[in-house]
Scaffold this motif. Structure first.
Motif, PDB file in Angstrom:
ATOM      1  N   GLU A   1      57.458  56.613  17.312  1.00 35.30           N
ATOM      2  CA  GLU A   1      57.923  57.215  18.619  1.00 35.30           C
ATOM      3  C   GLU A   1      57.128  57.498  19.521  1.00 35.30           C
ATOM      4  O   GLU A   1      57.489  57.937  20.640  1.00 35.30           O
TER       5      GLU A   1
ATOM      6  N   ARG B   1      58.176  56.509  23.216  1.00 37.69           N
ATOM      7  CA  ARG B   1      58.412  57.746  24.149  1.00 37.69           C
ATOM      8  C   ARG B   1      57.088  57.385  25.472  1.00 37.69           C
ATOM      9  O   ARG B   1      57.499  57.863  26.648  1.00 37.69           O
TER      10      ARG B   1
ATOM     11  N   TYR C   1      65.663  61.007  17.920  1.00 41.31           N
ATOM     12  CA  TYR C   1      65.116  60.658  19.027  1.00 41.31           C
ATOM     13  C   TYR C   1      66.038  59.450  19.548  1.00 41.31           C
ATOM     14  O   TYR C   1      66.816  59.281  20.550  1.00 41.31           O
ATOM     15  N   ASN C   2      66.237  58.389  18.828  1.00 40.20           N
ATOM     16  CA  ASN C   2      66.904  57.081  19.108  1.00 40.20           C
ATOM     17  C   ASN C   2      67.827  56.675  17.722  1.00 40.20           C
ATOM     18  O   ASN C   2      68.612  55.655  18.027  1.00 40.20           O
TER      19      ASN C   2
END
Length: 752
Positions: free
Chosen positions: A59, A63, A260-261
């Motif tokens: 991540e 990011r 996050y995703n």
């Protein structure tokens, strides 16, 4: 009481043997399974830690790509290019070169082999590492699934890469462009631990597509198609663990869902392999347990004998008590002592019940003593601590509540005690226990000591006011009663409680000015000492005059004015009552001046003063003076006046009937009766409805008719006898009243 010798010792030895054997067996099994479980737990924790580390590294890369994309799409040259229409001609070369140059600057060692593509949906062109290219209708349709996605920024899987798609402009329902940044899957796989000793690590996207991991056999497959896949809840939990069957072995699956995703990071570990490593632990545990068992058996025997000695001593003491002789046969020492102690506890319970029944009365007595007598400070603190009351109050205040009136309610005076009890219970419920002492009823008042640990007196007073309004509202709601609440000054030392209690009651006496349903703080309602007192002497004299004349209407108009004038003046409550006492004395003096004994009008003169001091508001004062004091006096005077008026009117009529043939006038009657002509005029008209002269004329005319029909007197003789100046005047007046002359009247009567 009979008991087999040492019956408990044999039970204790057998129990000790069982106690020594059973725990060792349980401990051995527990140790084995605990060690096995701990080993598995450590492995699973290691896997979770590894998943967390893998997630963090990946991540961080994602990011960084996301951040680079945001920087790129917000550059002025990118925004300007999307607004324009690149056709590939010479004028667009510089723009394309700038876009490609900016894309190349995005590349870094952290991002790896990343590719970037900028798509203009309105201009139908695309710029990527290969340069500028136009887009056909079919090419544009290939981007529709990303354009129609409700998200403005998202990751999507491709056969060999992961793509970050961002809509331009962001948060627009109809984007004009797309920025697509691609990361090869091998870049992501580099960040995954290749060692499979602790299990395999897999990554799947939101569509449950396994796109990365160190188990190449499952890459590119749907997770639900795998033998250990298909757990529905895996997409909703943050992290979890479950077991499944993979081919011929059991596996444990640990997973984490990325916030996050939405990607899911999984670790798959073989449970059967872990169990093989636990067998050595099992053998070691077995040998240790056998050794412990032998030692436990030896200690159980020695320990049982040693433990029994104090039990036997206690049993001997209890058995030798006088009450033990009446007890029935028991099986062992403990049963005997249990029965004996049960009796003791039962007696203790009865004593506690008696003490609890008196506890409330003791608390009430303590609170009564606080309010009514001086109590030593040390005694107050000791009692408060004993009853569990707060000791850390910095500000205190006494609250007193009284019922304004029972008039106009559904209650009678005999219900007052029950109402005060209900009111006291309501206050106990509404005021928190840590903010008060026990509420009590003292006479016709409900009294509560309130306290606060906050040292802000202003805030404490605001709390008192809001609490008083709440209490007043709830009592009106449930009891339908009007009450007033008085507060003392705020004080800090318990020694001032007695004075504060008096202040709270004094505050309630100022309802005389503020009326019913009042919240009264003593410092707000009590006037300063030495303020000159005004008394409405003129209004009082007018009221007394109206009473002497028995003018009820005037008296009923003046009384409210006089009461309001006294109540409106700024004065102490003592001054209020002294003003009303003065008014009562003046009215009683007026009664005596009228020649009436007050005991004829009232049950007892002194009772009037007692009733007066029980009144609380100006409205109650007005009603009491009107109905209890003035009405009996007015009724007596009106009755006496009516008798006097009737006597005077009867005397005037007697004089008219006996002296109508003389020169009788109102003045002559007044001299004979010793009254003024004006007074006689008023009385006679009130009683007969006509004035004196009209009544005299009517009576003389009555006598004239009588003489005309019963005698042969001449008309001139009748006129002279009735004191007319001339017969003509008599004839004229007779014709005016009867419509004919006296002669015609006589003739008409004789012709009938």
């Amino acid at each position: 009481m009979k008991l087999r010798t040492s019956s408990f010792l044999s039970k204790l030895i057998w129990f000790s043997l069982l106690l020594g054997t059973f725990p060792v067996i349980v401990l051995g099994a527990f140790s084995y399974f605990t060690a096995t479980g701990t080993l598995q737990t450590k492995v699973y924790q290691s896997n979770h830690q590894m998943l967390l580390q893998t997630e963090s590294q990946i991540e961080q890369l994602l990011r960084l790509v996301d951040y680079s994309a945001i920087q790129y799409m917000n550059q002025p040259r990118v925004i300007a290019a999307l607004r324009g229409n690149l056709q590939g001609n010479a004028s667009d070369v510089g723009t394309v070169h700038d876009l490609l140059d900016t894309m190349s600057k995005l590349q870094s060692s952290e991002l790896g082999a990343m590719s970037t593509e900028l798509v203009s949906l309105t201009g139908e062109w695309s710029v990527n590492d290969s340069g500028l290219s136009g887009l056909s209708s079919s090419d544009l349709r290939g981007y529709d699934r990303w354009v129609n996605d409700p998200r403005t920024s998202f990751w999507t899987a491709a056969p060999a890469s992961m793509k970050l798609v961002k809509k331009i402009p962001a948060y627009s329902s109809k984007p004009t462009g797309l920025l697509i940044m691609s990361i090869p899957l091998y870049e992501i796989n580099k960040l995954i631990v290749s060692d499979t000793k602790l299990g395999n690590v897999l990554i799947m996207d939101e569509a449950r597509y396994v796109f990365a991991g160190n188990d190449r056999a499952v890459l590119g497959k749907q997770f639900d198609d795998l033998s250990f896949g298909g757990k529905t809840a895996i997409t909703t939990a943050g992290q979890d663990f479950y077991t499944a069957q993979r081919d011929e072995e059991r596996v444990g699956v640990s997973y984490r869902v990325s916030p996050y995703n939405g990607w899911v990071y999984l670790s798959v570990v073989s449970i059967d392999e872990l169990n093989k490593e636990s067998q050595d632990i099992g053998w070691l545990t077995l040998f240790l347990c056998l050794g412990i068992l032998v030692v436990a058996l030896f200690i159980s025997y020695l320990g049982s004998r040693k433990m029994y000695k104090p039990i036997r001593s206690l049993y001997e003491v209890v058995r030798n008590a006088p009450e033990a002789a009446s007890m029935t046969t028991v099986s062992d020492e403990f049963e005997f002592m249990n029965e004996r102690f049960s009796r003791l506890l039962s007696q203790e319970h009865l004593l506690l019940q008696e003490m609890q029944g008196q506890s409330h009365q003791i608390k009430e007595y303590f609170v009564f003593k606080l309010f009514q007598s001086d109590t030593a400070k040390a005694e107050i603190h000791d009692r408060l601590a004993m009853f569990g009351h707060p000791l850390g109050w910095s500000d205190m205040c006494v609250m007193a509540i009284q019922i304004d009136t029972l008039a106009g309610t559904r209650y009678q005076e005999q219900d007052r005690d029950l109402l005060m009890f209900a009111l006291n219970n309501i206050v106990s419920e509404l005021v928190a226990a840590e903010s008060r002492l026990l509420p009590v009823v003292m006479g016709d008042s409900q009294v509560t000591l309130l306290g606060s640990s906050e040292s802000d007196a202003k805030q404490f007073k605001t709390y008192l006011d809001s609490m008083a309004q709440h209490i007043m509202h709830m009592i009106d709601r449930y009891l339908e009663l009007k009450i007033s609440i008085g507060f003392s000054r705020v004080f800090t030392d318990f020694k001032h409680i007695r004075d504060a209690y008096r202040e709270a009651l004094t505050a309630l006496k100022y309802r005389m000015k503020l009326g019913e349903e009042s919240i009264l703080f003593i410092e707000e309602v009590q006037p300063e000492q030495g303020v000159p007192q005004y008394y409405p002497d003129a209004l009082e004299q007018q009221l007394l005059d109206a009473l002497k004349l028995a003018d009820r209407e005037q008296a009923e108009q003046l009384l409210p004015q006089l009461i309001a004038s006294i109540a409106a003046d700024e004065r102490t409550h003592e001054a209020y009552f002294m003003s009303f006492v003065r008014l009562l004395l003046q009215i009683l003096q007026a009664v005596k001046d009228a020649g009436v004994n007050p005991n004829r009008l009232y049950d007892a003169e002194q009772d009037l003063f007692i009733q007066l001091f029980h009144l609380k508001t100006a409205k109650q004062m007005e009603m009491w003076f009107l109905h209890a004091v003035m009405s009996p006096l007015l009724q007596h005077l009106e009755q006496r006046r009516d008798e006097q008026y009737q006597s005077i009117s009867s005397e005037i009529i007697r004089l008219i009937e006996s002296s109508f043939d003389t020169d009788l006038t109102l003045e002559v009657c007044a001299r004979r009766m010793n009254y003024s002509p004006n007074y006689l005029t008023k009385v006679f008209r009130k009683e007969t409805g006509v004035n004196f002269s009209d009544y005299l004329s009517e009576y003389r005319m009555k006598m004239a008719k009588k003489w005309l029909v019963e005698t042969d007197m001449k008309i001139s003789e009748i006129a002279e006898k009735l004191k007319y100046n001339t017969p003509a005047n008599f004839i004229r007046y007779f014709r005016k009243l009867e419509g004919c002359t006296p002669g015609q009247y006589r003739e008409n009567y004789l012709n009938k």
